[in-house]
Design a protein around this motif. Structure first.
Motif, PDB file in Angstrom:
ATOM      1  N   ASN A 635      -9.529  -0.702 -30.721  1.00 54.65           N
ATOM      2  CA  ASN A 635      -9.839  -0.763 -32.139  1.00 54.65           C
ATOM      3  C   ASN A 635     -10.165  -2.216 -32.485  1.00 54.65           C
ATOM      4  O   ASN A 635     -10.568  -3.000 -31.606  1.00 54.65           O
ATOM      5  N   ARG A 636      -9.971  -2.587 -33.743  1.00 58.81           N
ATOM      6  CA  ARG A 636     -10.205  -3.959 -34.188  1.00 58.81           C
ATOM      7  C   ARG A 636      -8.940  -4.531 -34.826  1.00 58.81           C
ATOM      8  O   ARG A 636      -8.988  -5.338 -35.761  1.00 58.81           O
ATOM      9  N   LEU A 637      -7.793  -4.094 -34.330  1.00 60.73           N
ATOM     10  CA  LEU A 637      -6.512  -4.509 -34.883  1.00 60.73           C
ATOM     11  C   LEU A 637      -6.215  -5.960 -34.507  1.00 60.73           C
ATOM     12  O   LEU A 637      -6.669  -6.460 -33.465  1.00 60.73           O
ATOM     13  N   SER A 638      -5.430  -6.600 -35.339  1.00 59.13           N
ATOM     14  CA  SER A 638      -5.087  -7.997 -35.091  1.00 59.13           C
ATOM     15  C   SER A 638      -3.668  -8.259 -35.580  1.00 59.13           C
ATOM     16  O   SER A 638      -3.043  -7.417 -36.219  1.00 59.13           O
ATOM     17  N   GLY A 639      -3.177  -9.446 -35.263  1.00 66.05           N
ATOM     18  CA  GLY A 639      -1.857  -9.836 -35.723  1.00 66.05           C
ATOM     19  C   GLY A 639      -0.755  -9.434 -34.760  1.00 66.05           C
ATOM     20  O   GLY A 639      -0.995  -8.816 -33.720  1.00 66.05           O
ATOM     21  N   PRO A 640       0.489  -9.771 -35.102  1.00 68.96           N
ATOM     22  CA  PRO A 640       1.612  -9.499 -34.204  1.00 68.96           C
ATOM     23  C   PRO A 640       2.010  -8.021 -34.185  1.00 68.96           C
ATOM     24  O   PRO A 640       1.933  -7.334 -35.200  1.00 68.96           O
ATOM     25  N   ILE A 641       2.406  -7.560 -33.019  1.00 69.76           N
ATOM     26  CA  ILE A 641       2.984  -6.211 -32.879  1.00 69.76           C
ATOM     27  C   ILE A 641       4.409  -6.265 -33.412  1.00 69.76           C
ATOM     28  O   ILE A 641       5.176  -7.158 -33.032  1.00 69.76           O
ATOM     29  N   PRO A 642       4.801  -5.375 -34.325  1.00 65.27           N
ATOM     30  CA  PRO A 642       6.169  -5.420 -34.868  1.00 65.27           C
ATOM     31  C   PRO A 642       7.214  -5.463 -33.758  1.00 65.27           C
ATOM     32  O   PRO A 642       7.165  -4.696 -32.804  1.00 65.27           O
ATOM     33  N   GLU A 643       8.156  -6.416 -33.910  1.00 60.71           N
ATOM     34  CA  GLU A 643       9.149  -6.622 -32.865  1.00 60.71           C
ATOM     35  C   GLU A 643      10.255  -5.583 -32.906  1.00 60.71           C
ATOM     36  O   GLU A 643      10.852  -5.263 -31.882  1.00 60.71           O
ATOM     37  N   LEU A 644      10.567  -5.080 -34.085  1.00 63.03           N
ATOM     38  CA  LEU A 644      11.635  -4.102 -34.194  1.00 63.03           C
ATOM     39  C   LEU A 644      11.133  -2.728 -33.781  1.00 63.03           C
ATOM     40  O   LEU A 644       9.935  -2.453 -33.740  1.00 63.03           O
ATOM     41  N   GLY A 645      12.067  -1.829 -33.483  1.00 65.86           N
ATOM     42  CA  GLY A 645      11.698  -0.465 -33.115  1.00 65.86           C
ATOM     43  C   GLY A 645      11.230  -0.361 -31.679  1.00 65.86           C
ATOM     44  O   GLY A 645      11.514  -1.226 -30.846  1.00 65.86           O
ATOM     45  N   SER A 646      10.462   0.684 -31.397  1.00 68.32           N
ATOM     46  CA  SER A 646      10.112   1.026 -30.012  1.00 68.32           C
ATOM     47  C   SER A 646       8.731   0.552 -29.589  1.00 68.32           C
ATOM     48  O   SER A 646       8.352   0.742 -28.439  1.00 68.32           O
ATOM     49  N   LEU A 647       7.946  -0.067 -30.490  1.00 67.15           N
ATOM     50  CA  LEU A 647       6.559  -0.385 -30.144  1.00 67.15           C
ATOM     51  C   LEU A 647       6.465  -1.311 -28.936  1.00 67.15           C
ATOM     52  O   LEU A 647       5.579  -1.146 -28.087  1.00 67.15           O
ATOM     53  N   ALA A 648       7.366  -2.263 -28.846  1.00 67.80           N
ATOM     54  CA  ALA A 648       7.292  -3.235 -27.748  1.00 67.80           C
ATOM     55  C   ALA A 648       7.664  -2.626 -26.405  1.00 67.80           C
ATOM     56  O   ALA A 648       7.471  -3.259 -25.360  1.00 67.80           O
ATOM     57  N   THR A 649       8.196  -1.407 -26.402  1.00 66.01           N
ATOM     58  CA  THR A 649       8.585  -0.773 -25.140  1.00 66.01           C
ATOM     59  C   THR A 649       7.430  -0.067 -24.461  1.00 66.01           C
ATOM     60  O   THR A 649       7.561   0.367 -23.311  1.00 66.01           O
ATOM     61  N   PHE A 650       6.283   0.048 -25.147  1.00 61.79           N
ATOM     62  CA  PHE A 650       5.146   0.743 -24.555  1.00 61.79           C
ATOM     63  C   PHE A 650       4.346  -0.204 -23.659  1.00 61.79           C
ATOM     64  O   PHE A 650       4.373  -1.422 -23.846  1.00 61.79           O
ATOM     65  N   GLY A 660      -7.211  -9.087 -31.917  1.00 62.15           N
ATOM     66  CA  GLY A 660      -6.271 -10.194 -31.802  1.00 62.15           C
ATOM     67  C   GLY A 660      -4.828  -9.782 -31.857  1.00 62.15           C
ATOM     68  O   GLY A 660      -3.996 -10.506 -32.413  1.00 62.15           O
ATOM     69  N   LEU A 661      -4.461  -8.653 -31.322  1.00 68.36           N
ATOM     70  CA  LEU A 661      -3.057  -8.273 -31.273  1.00 68.36           C
ATOM     71  C   LEU A 661      -2.310  -9.192 -30.319  1.00 68.36           C
ATOM     72  O   LEU A 661      -2.832  -9.595 -29.273  1.00 68.36           O
ATOM     73  N   CYS A 662      -1.053  -9.479 -30.664  1.00 75.28           N
ATOM     74  CA  CYS A 662      -0.247 -10.343 -29.809  1.00 75.28           C
ATOM     75  C   CYS A 662       1.215  -9.965 -29.955  1.00 75.28           C
ATOM     76  O   CYS A 662       1.587  -9.195 -30.842  1.00 75.28           O
ATOM     77  N   CYS A 669       2.309 -14.583 -29.541  1.00 77.96           N
ATOM     78  CA  CYS A 669       1.357 -15.005 -30.557  1.00 77.96           C
ATOM     79  C   CYS A 669       1.263 -16.524 -30.681  1.00 77.96           C
ATOM     80  O   CYS A 669       0.248 -17.037 -31.146  1.00 77.96           O
ATOM     81  N   ASN A 670       2.274 -17.268 -30.264  1.00 79.28           N
ATOM     82  CA  ASN A 670       2.307 -18.704 -30.521  1.00 79.28           C
ATOM     83  C   ASN A 670       2.196 -19.533 -29.258  1.00 79.28           C
ATOM     84  O   ASN A 670       2.672 -20.657 -29.197  1.00 79.28           O
ATOM     85  N   GLY A 671       1.555 -18.994 -28.221  1.00 80.09           N
ATOM     86  CA  GLY A 671       1.409 -19.799 -27.023  1.00 80.09           C
ATOM     87  C   GLY A 671       0.603 -19.083 -25.987  1.00 80.09           C
ATOM     88  O   GLY A 671       0.343 -17.880 -26.067  1.00 80.09           O
ATOM     89  N   GLY A 672       0.166 -19.801 -24.960  1.00 80.88           N
ATOM     90  CA  GLY A 672      -0.617 -19.210 -23.883  1.00 80.88           C
ATOM     91  C   GLY A 672      -2.056 -19.049 -24.291  1.00 80.88           C
ATOM     92  O   GLY A 672      -2.450 -19.224 -25.442  1.00 80.88           O
ATOM     93  N   SER A 673      -2.855 -18.762 -23.315  1.00 79.31           N
ATOM     94  CA  SER A 673      -4.288 -18.614 -23.554  1.00 79.31           C
ATOM     95  C   SER A 673      -4.566 -17.367 -24.352  1.00 79.31           C
ATOM     96  O   SER A 673      -3.993 -16.312 -24.114  1.00 79.31           O
ATOM     97  N   THR A 674      -5.421 -17.494 -25.342  1.00 79.57           N
ATOM     98  CA  THR A 674      -5.840 -16.331 -26.128  1.00 79.57           C
ATOM     99  C   THR A 674      -7.299 -16.025 -25.937  1.00 79.57           C
ATOM    100  O   THR A 674      -7.896 -15.248 -26.658  1.00 79.57           O
ATOM    101  N   SER A 675      -7.882 -16.673 -24.935  1.00 79.15           N
ATOM    102  CA  SER A 675      -9.288 -16.394 -24.659  1.00 79.15           C
ATOM    103  C   SER A 675      -9.455 -14.979 -24.165  1.00 79.15           C
ATOM    104  O   SER A 675      -8.519 -14.363 -23.692  1.00 79.15           O
TER     105      SER A 675
END
Length: 715
Positions: A635-650, A660-662, A669-675
């Motif tokens: 898709n064209r989603l951007s921004g941080p993936i919510p840290e709470l809940g189960s999303l980060a387990t996928f 630009g999801l991170c 989201c605040n480090g490493g290459s984003t190229s």
């Protein structure tokens, strides 16, 4: 000798909580007590059902069974405990004793002693207890006993039934089903009075030798289903001349069915041989079974043609004809229309070809027409519109062409319409919204065009809607959610077992879920379906379609609109479908943001919106989702993936190819290459590392589910 009042009050006082029988008081007329019926001022009948009294059988024996004029006693599901025993003062008038659905223990010998002590007893129901822990020497069966029900107990020793079969006395009805009886069936002697014998759902095995039931000349009902019998069908069936019902289903019988022997049973109305290994052709001589009303030969290995004479002559009394899950070839005989009393016809999962006979439209009593997974072609006959009682129309996985006949609007009782995986074209009819009883509508994998009718929201019970893999355009109608919370009570799909198969993410599978009628199909035989050959189905969800029964608090369970050309925003109204378990909108042209409100779908199990043009961030409310599978990729989603809940387990691939999801499971989201190259490399690494874990998890889930389903068949 104590009178009726004293005995009932003594029984009440023996309870741990006497207040449960609050109107049993010494100052009240005994004939007005709860559950009491009197004759000539004396207690003649006592019935208590579903009241958790928590009392020992010894109290019943000492007080209730001493009522001198008692004729019938029912203590069903009252938490009656202890060992059954022979009462010392059982009334001589007691004819019927029902103490079923309790926690009683003891042996078959104890049951016989109980019957022997009550000299007038004709009916004893001990079903749904824990009888059968031990095998002792036996008392004879009370000679006047006519009905004995020991079903759903713990009888396991073959000696129990050996003794019963040699001491049947005047028994007419014997039910030993749903126990754990092992070994072979012993010969039955002195069974001239026996009319009803049920040994189903046990662990009996071996073949059934000729002569086993030869002395049972008046046997009208014989149920040996769900055991482990082998060999050919019993060789002396023709000697059971009084049989009306014969069920040998769910065993390992093989060979050809003895049609000539069965033809010698003039009163046979029900013949159930399903789930065995019978083979060969269906002989034309089956028409000799002139009284047959129910014929179930499903899940066997029959082949060849369905006889064109099937309903031509005397067998026209058929009401249910089940030939599913076999290897029948050729055409569906026109002559089936001569079975004018037919209510249910299931020919699914065969190799039948040709068109659906238009003559089936003359079967005005037909409620179920089930023809899925064959090689049928041509159009859906418009004559089916004459079937005013039709509830289930299942024609999936054929080669049908043309449009959905408008005349089907006359079939106002339709619960389940499934036309998936054909070559149907045209618009999805608006009139489907007028079929108020519609619960399941599956039109996936066709070539339907146009928009999704908003009128589908008028269906008062639509629980499962699958329109995926078509050529539908336009936006998703918010009106689909109109029925949420406003379902008419009592709408359901009657009696079918269904399977929903979920597949792994496989680019060769444009649609990875199948919802199938599964009531007469072997699970392993689903592999005969073409779609299972290239889709790795790993996630089975078994359910009885009775689970789609509606009440005022429920709404849609499945909404699948994937693989179409839909555009516009995702309607926020979907969030009102609080019963949603599966939501699939992937592979469309949807735009806009993910609605914050979707985070309130707390029952959601699977959520797919990949391959769209959605933008913005993932709503923080999605932290509240407890889904077991998720795909927001491409898709064209951007921004941080919510840290709470189960999303980060996928795994990472559930989020890949966005703008630009991170954040976990993607790079921080605040480090490493984003190229683009760096992110792609990281995504590839995360994908590879998580793929094995993800597949292992789903395999474990599948094994657990299948084991649970198999165990459930024996509960």
């Amino acid at each position: 000798m104590a009178g009726d009042l004293d005995l009932l009050i003594s029984f009440k006082n023996s309870l741990a909580n006497p207040s449960l029988l609050s109107d049993w008081n010494s100052g009240q007329v005994v004939c007005e007590f709860q559950g009491v019926t009197c004759k000539n001022g004396h207690v003649s009948s006592l019935m208590i059902r579903g009241l958790s009294l928590g009392v020992d059988f010894s109290s019943v024996s000492a007080h209730i069974l001493s009522l001198q004029n008692l004729e019938t006693l029912t203590l069903h599901s009252i938490n009656l405990t202890g060992f059954i025993s022979a009462p010392t003062n059982c009334t001589g008038r007691l004819k019927e004793l029902d103490i079923s659905s309790n926690s009683l223990r003891g042996s078959v010998s104890d049951a016989a002693s109980l019957a022997d002590s009550c000299h007038s007893l004709e009916m004893l129901n001990l079903s749904h207890n824990s009888i059968g822990q031990a095998f002792y020497s036996f008392s004879p069966v009370q000679p006047r006993l006519k009905m004995l029900d020991l079903s759903y107990n713990k009888i396991a020793i073959n000696g129990d039934i050996q003794w019963l079969f040699s001491n049947l006395g005047s028994l007419q009805h014997l039910n030993l089903s749903n126990n754990n009886i092992q070994g072979t069936v012993p010969h039955i002697t002195n069974c001239t009075s026996l009319q009803h014998l049920d040994l189903s759902t046990n662990q009996l095995s071996g073949s059934i030798p000729a002569g086993t039931f030869s002395g049972c000349l008046n046997l009208t009902y014989l149920n040996l289903s769900s055991n482990h019998f082998t060999g050919n069908a019993p060789a002396d069936i023709e000697t059971w001349s009084a049989l009306v019902t014969l069920s040998l289903s769910n065993n390992n019988f093989s060979g050809q069915i003895p049609i000539s022997a069965l033809a010698a049973l003039p009163g046979l109305r029900l013949l159930d041989l399903a789930f065995n290994n019978f083979n060969g052709t269906l002989q034309k001589s089956i028409i000799k079974l002139t009284s047959l009303e129910i014929l179930d030969l499903g899940a066997n290995q029959f082949s060849g043609l369905i006889p064109h004479t099937l309903c031509t002559y005397g067998i026209s009394s058929l009401k249910l004809l089940y030939l599913q899950d076999n290897y029948f070839t050729g055409l569906i005989p026109d002559s089936i229309s001569n079975c004018t009393n037919l209510v249910s016809l299931d020919l699914s999962l065969n190799l039948l070809s040709g068109s659906i006979p238009s003559s089936l439209g003359s079967l005005t009593k037909l409620k179920d027409l089930i023809l899925w997974q064959n090689n049928l072609n041509g159009e859906i006959p418009s004559e089916l519109s004459s079937l005013g009682l039709l509830r289930n129309l299942l024609l999936d996985y054929n080669n049908l062409t043309g449009t959905i006949p408008d005349g089907l609007v006359n079939c106002t009782n339709l619960n389940w319409i499934s036309l998936a995986s054909n070559q149907l074209t045209g618009l999805i009819p608006i009139w489907l919204g007028k079929v108020e009883n519609l619960v399941i509508l599956i039109l996936k994998n066709n070539s339907f065009t146009g928009s999704i009718p908003a009128e589908l929201g008028n269906c008062k019970g639509l629980a499962y809607l699958d329109l995926s893999n078509n050529q539908l355009n336009g936006s998703i109608p918010p009106a689909l959610a109109k029925q949420s919370g406003k379902i008419v009570g009592g709408l359901l799909v009657d009696g079918w077992l269904a399977v929903r198969l979920g597949g792994s993410m496989n680019t060769q599978c444009q649609h990875t879920h199948n919802f199938l009628e599964f009531d007469g199909i072997r699970y392993d035989d689903l592999m005969r379906m073409p779609s299972t050959r290239y889709c790795n189905f790993m996630r089975p969800y078994m359910c009885g379609t009775g689970s789609f029964q509606k009440n005022s608090m429920t709404s849609m369970v499945n909404l699948d609109l994937s693989y179409n050309q839909l555009n516009g925003h995702i309607p926020t109204e979907i969030s009102t479908m609080q019963s949603l378990r599966f939501l699939n909108l992937e592979h469309n042209h949807l735009s806009g943001q993910l609605p914050q409100e979707l985070g309130g779908l707390t029952h959601l199990l699977e959520f797919y919106v990949s391959h769209n043009m959605l933008e913005g961030s993932i709503p923080s409310s999605f932290s509240g989702l407890s889904v077991s599978d998720l795909d927001l990729s491409n898709n064209r989603l951007s921004g941080p993936i919510p840290e709470l809940g189960s999303l980060a387990t996928f795994p990472a691939y559930a989020f890949e190819n966005n703008l630009g999801l991170c954040g976990l499971p993607l790079p921080p989201c605040n480090g490493g290459s984003t190229s683009k190259g760096g992110v792609s490399e990281q995504l590839s690494t995360n994908y590879k590392s998580s793929q094995g874990w993800w597949i292992a998890l789903w395999l474990l889930f599948s094994i657990f589910f299948i084991i649970g389903f198999v165990i459930g068949q024996f509960i």
